[in-house]
Design an enzyme around this catalytic site. Structure first.
Site, PDB file in Angstrom:
ATOM      1  N   ASN A  89       0.814  -1.222   0.000  1.00 37.01           N
ATOM      2  CA  ASN A  89       0.000   0.000   0.000  1.00 37.01           C
ATOM      3  C   ASN A  89       0.850   1.275   0.000  1.00 37.01           C
ATOM      4  O   ASN A  89       0.400   2.308  -0.491  1.00 37.01           O
ATOM      5  CB  ASN A  89      -0.910  -0.009   1.237  1.00 37.01           C
ATOM      6  CG  ASN A  89      -1.509   1.345   1.521  1.00 37.01           C
ATOM      7  OD1 ASN A  89      -2.440   1.773   0.848  1.00 37.01           O
ATOM      8  ND2 ASN A  89      -0.965   2.053   2.510  1.00 37.01           N
ATOM      9  N   TYR A 154       3.986   9.118 -11.447  1.00 34.80           N
ATOM     10  CA  TYR A 154       3.045   8.338 -10.637  1.00 34.80           C
ATOM     11  C   TYR A 154       2.253   7.359 -11.513  1.00 34.80           C
ATOM     12  O   TYR A 154       2.104   6.175 -11.165  1.00 34.80           O
ATOM     13  CB  TYR A 154       2.110   9.310  -9.926  1.00 34.80           C
ATOM     14  CG  TYR A 154       1.119   8.693  -8.970  1.00 34.80           C
ATOM     15  CD1 TYR A 154       1.511   8.230  -7.714  1.00 34.80           C
ATOM     16  CD2 TYR A 154      -0.239   8.592  -9.301  1.00 34.80           C
ATOM     17  CE1 TYR A 154       0.590   7.683  -6.823  1.00 34.80           C
ATOM     18  CE2 TYR A 154      -1.164   8.050  -8.421  1.00 34.80           C
ATOM     19  CZ  TYR A 154      -0.740   7.596  -7.183  1.00 34.80           C
ATOM     20  OH  TYR A 154      -1.667   7.054  -6.310  1.00 34.80           O
ATOM     21  N   ALA A 156       3.094   6.094 -14.367  1.00 36.70           N
ATOM     22  CA  ALA A 156       3.988   5.022 -14.832  1.00 36.70           C
ATOM     23  C   ALA A 156       4.217   4.007 -13.723  1.00 36.70           C
ATOM     24  O   ALA A 156       4.198   2.787 -13.955  1.00 36.70           O
ATOM     25  CB  ALA A 156       5.317   5.616 -15.296  1.00 36.70           C
ATOM     26  N   LYS A 158       2.243   3.275 -11.222  1.00 44.68           N
ATOM     27  CA  LYS A 158       1.023   2.514 -10.925  1.00 44.68           C
ATOM     28  C   LYS A 158       0.654   1.582 -12.083  1.00 44.68           C
ATOM     29  O   LYS A 158       0.103   0.497 -11.842  1.00 44.68           O
ATOM     30  CB  LYS A 158      -0.129   3.472 -10.587  1.00 44.68           C
ATOM     31  CG  LYS A 158       0.087   4.237  -9.283  1.00 44.68           C
ATOM     32  CD  LYS A 158       0.199   3.304  -8.077  1.00 44.68           C
ATOM     33  CE  LYS A 158       0.210   4.025  -6.752  1.00 44.68           C
ATOM     34  NZ  LYS A 158       0.314   3.115  -5.598  1.00 44.68           N
ATOM     35  N   ILE A 187      -9.738   9.396  -3.194  1.00 47.41           N
ATOM     36  CA  ILE A 187     -10.040   9.026  -1.812  1.00 47.41           C
ATOM     37  C   ILE A 187      -9.519  10.116  -0.867  1.00 47.41           C
ATOM     38  O   ILE A 187      -8.401  10.613  -1.053  1.00 47.41           O
ATOM     39  CB  ILE A 187      -9.339   7.675  -1.456  1.00 47.41           C
ATOM     40  CG1 ILE A 187      -9.571   6.605  -2.545  1.00 47.41           C
ATOM     41  CG2 ILE A 187      -9.787   7.180  -0.073  1.00 47.41           C
ATOM     42  CD1 ILE A 187     -10.983   6.161  -2.756  1.00 47.41           C
TER      43      ILE A 187
HETATM   44  P1  NDP Z   1      -1.062   8.809   2.434  1.00 48.98           P
HETATM   45  O1  NDP Z   1      -0.110   9.822   1.936  1.00 48.98           O
HETATM   46  O2  NDP Z   1      -2.211   9.218   3.257  1.00 48.98           O
HETATM   47  O3  NDP Z   1      -0.265   7.647   3.231  1.00 48.98           O
HETATM   48  C1  NDP Z   1       0.840   7.066   2.624  1.00 48.98           C
HETATM   49  C2  NDP Z   1       1.347   5.958   3.512  1.00 48.98           C
HETATM   50  O4  NDP Z   1       2.500   5.383   2.864  1.00 48.98           O
HETATM   51  C3  NDP Z   1       1.801   6.443   4.872  1.00 48.98           C
HETATM   52  O5  NDP Z   1       1.423   5.497   5.853  1.00 48.98           O
HETATM   53  C4  NDP Z   1       3.305   6.534   4.730  1.00 48.98           C
HETATM   54  O6  NDP Z   1       3.960   6.264   5.956  1.00 48.98           O
HETATM   55  C5  NDP Z   1       3.585   5.394   3.788  1.00 48.98           C
HETATM   56  N1  NDP Z   1       4.850   5.524   3.072  1.00 48.98           N
HETATM   57  C6  NDP Z   1       5.230   6.492   2.199  1.00 48.98           C
HETATM   58  N2  NDP Z   1       6.479   6.286   1.788  1.00 48.98           N
HETATM   59  C7  NDP Z   1       6.919   5.152   2.406  1.00 48.98           C
HETATM   60  C8  NDP Z   1       8.121   4.421   2.384  1.00 48.98           C
HETATM   61  N3  NDP Z   1       9.155   4.806   1.626  1.00 48.98           N
HETATM   62  N4  NDP Z   1       8.220   3.284   3.140  1.00 48.98           N
HETATM   63  C9  NDP Z   1       7.180   2.895   3.923  1.00 48.98           C
HETATM   64  N5  NDP Z   1       5.999   3.562   3.976  1.00 48.98           N
HETATM   65  C10 NDP Z   1       5.879   4.672   3.228  1.00 48.98           C
HETATM   66  O7  NDP Z   1      -1.555   8.026   1.122  1.00 48.98           O
HETATM   67  P2  NDP Z   1      -2.916   7.254   0.800  1.00 48.98           P
HETATM   68  O8  NDP Z   1      -3.389   6.540   1.987  1.00 48.98           O
HETATM   69  O9  NDP Z   1      -3.801   8.172   0.095  1.00 48.98           O
HETATM   70  O10 NDP Z   1      -2.375   6.223  -0.293  1.00 48.98           O
HETATM   71  C11 NDP Z   1      -2.178   4.846  -0.020  1.00 48.98           C
HETATM   72  C12 NDP Z   1      -1.988   4.124  -1.351  1.00 48.98           C
HETATM   73  O11 NDP Z   1      -3.153   4.317  -2.165  1.00 48.98           O
HETATM   74  C13 NDP Z   1      -0.805   4.653  -2.171  1.00 48.98           C
HETATM   75  O12 NDP Z   1      -0.178   3.600  -2.848  1.00 48.98           O
HETATM   76  C14 NDP Z   1      -1.481   5.580  -3.165  1.00 48.98           C
HETATM   77  O13 NDP Z   1      -0.720   5.745  -4.318  1.00 48.98           O
HETATM   78  C15 NDP Z   1      -2.774   4.839  -3.414  1.00 48.98           C
HETATM   79  N6  NDP Z   1      -3.840   5.658  -3.959  1.00 48.98           N
HETATM   80  C16 NDP Z   1      -4.392   6.682  -3.227  1.00 48.98           C
HETATM   81  C17 NDP Z   1      -5.409   7.439  -3.775  1.00 48.98           C
HETATM   82  C18 NDP Z   1      -6.078   8.559  -3.050  1.00 48.98           C
HETATM   83  O14 NDP Z   1      -6.957   9.205  -3.645  1.00 48.98           O
HETATM   84  N7  NDP Z   1      -5.735   8.841  -1.807  1.00 48.98           N
HETATM   85  C19 NDP Z   1      -5.905   7.180  -5.138  1.00 48.98           C
HETATM   86  C20 NDP Z   1      -5.256   6.083  -5.790  1.00 48.98           C
HETATM   87  C21 NDP Z   1      -4.270   5.358  -5.220  1.00 48.98           C
HETATM   88  P3  NDP Z   1       4.857   7.343   6.764  1.00 48.98           P
HETATM   89  O15 NDP Z   1       4.202   8.657   6.654  1.00 48.98           O
HETATM   90  O16 NDP Z   1       4.879   6.763   8.144  1.00 48.98           O
HETATM   91  O17 NDP Z   1       6.199   7.268   6.100  1.00 48.98           O
END
Ligand code: NDP
Length: 246
Positions: A89, A154, A156, A158, A187
């Site tokens: 995720n 992004y 690319a 995904k 979301i």
């Molecule tokens: P957030 O920015 O709210 O949360 C991202 C999460 O990823 C955090 O828990 C962060 O942890 C963690 N993270 C980021 N970089 C790293 C890393 N290098 N190693 C470990 N953990 C990491 O994002 P969302 O919840 O919105 O997104 C979650 C997933 O859903 C992503 O893959 C995103 O691309 C995808 N997505 C989201 C959409 C949306 O509309 N929100 C739409 C489509 C896809 P920490 O801060 O502790 O580092």
């Protein structure tokens, strides 16, 4: 509610947003949940919010680092007594128009979103094969299917996650492991909190269900794919987008 008692789950990026909702969804169903991220304060909140902190185990780990992602898998195996479900995720954006996009912005996004998914999956694959119900669920995005101006890096990454998921589904099917991708649309999380002015209204106009998605909308679909009921579903991309992409 489907029970996940005695099921060991690893969620990358479980400290905030969709990942935090996943930690709660699996923990309240009885799973042993290991989750990663880099922010320890947010991790403590995620475990407390789950309502089952004793079922949650946080590992500070950067998915783009091979040693760190392997350590997270090992910790999940130790905490859960094996590994049954992996949800890739963790994800980031570094939005920029192509002509202005730096190599660094390109690389950072591929490293976390695509390479991170590869590293965790590779470390976890043997363990998933040992499980009687191995499940891999990768969080992609509708943008990986449609593209989006300002998100070439992004999109690319995904799209790469989708191809990766299908290849792994074919490789692991013989061992009873399913691999699917979930493609959220728009979301409400930190990731979408700061859109340019007017962008939110434009996006909403393209969502037939007329609202932004909630983190639980995504978590429920992931939980289904991780359940025994979804045992005959593999290699698929399931959009959770209010009908944005049909
Ligand atoms: P957030 O920015 O709210 O949360 C991202 C999460 O990823 C955090 O828990 C962060 O942890 C963690 N993270 C980021 N970089 C790293 C890393 N290098 N190693 C470990 N953990 C990491 O994002 P969302 O919840 O919105 O997104 C979650 C997933 O859903 C992503 O893959 C995103 O691309 C995808 N997505 C989201 C959409 C949306 O509309 N929100 C739409 C489509 C896809 P920490 O801060 O502790 O580092």
């Amino acid at each position: 509610m489907t029970s996940f008692a005695d099921v060991s789950v690893l969620i990358t990026g479980g400290t905030r947003g969709i990942g935090r909702a996943l930690v709660k969804a699996f923990a309240e169903r009885g799973a042993k949940v290991t989750f990663t991220g880099t922010n320890e304060a947010a991790a403590a909140e995620a475990a407390a919010e789950s309502g089952a902190a004793e079922a949650c185990h946080f590992v500070k780990a950067d998915v783009s680092d091979p040693d760190s992602s392997k350590a997270a898998v090992d910790a999940a195996v130790a905490f859960g007594g094996g590994l049954d479900v992996v949800v890739n995720n963790a994800g980031i954006t570094r939005d920029q128009l192509l002509l202005r996009m730096s190599e660094e912005e390109w690389d950072q996004v591929q490293d976390v979103n695509l390479k991170g998914t590869f590293l965790t999956t590779k470390s976890a694959a043997r363990r998933l094969m040992k499980s009687k119900r191995g499940r891999l669920i990768n969080i992609t995005s509708v943008v990986g299917m449609t593209g989006n101006a300002g998100q070439a890096n992004y999109a690319a990454s995904k799209a790469g996650v989708i191809g990766f998921t299908k290849a792994v589904a074919k490789e692991l099917a013989g061992r009873g492991v399913t691999a699917n991708a979930v493609a959220p649309g728009y979301i409400a999380t930190d990731m979408t909190a700061e859109l340019p002015e007017g962008a939110a209204e434009t996006l909403l106009a393209h969502i037939p269900l007329g609202r932004m998605g909630a983190v639980d909308d995504v978590a429920e679909v992931v939980v289904f794919l991780a359940s025994e009921a979804a045992g005959y579903v593999t290699g698929q991309v399931i959009p959770v987008d209010g009908g944005m992409v049909m």
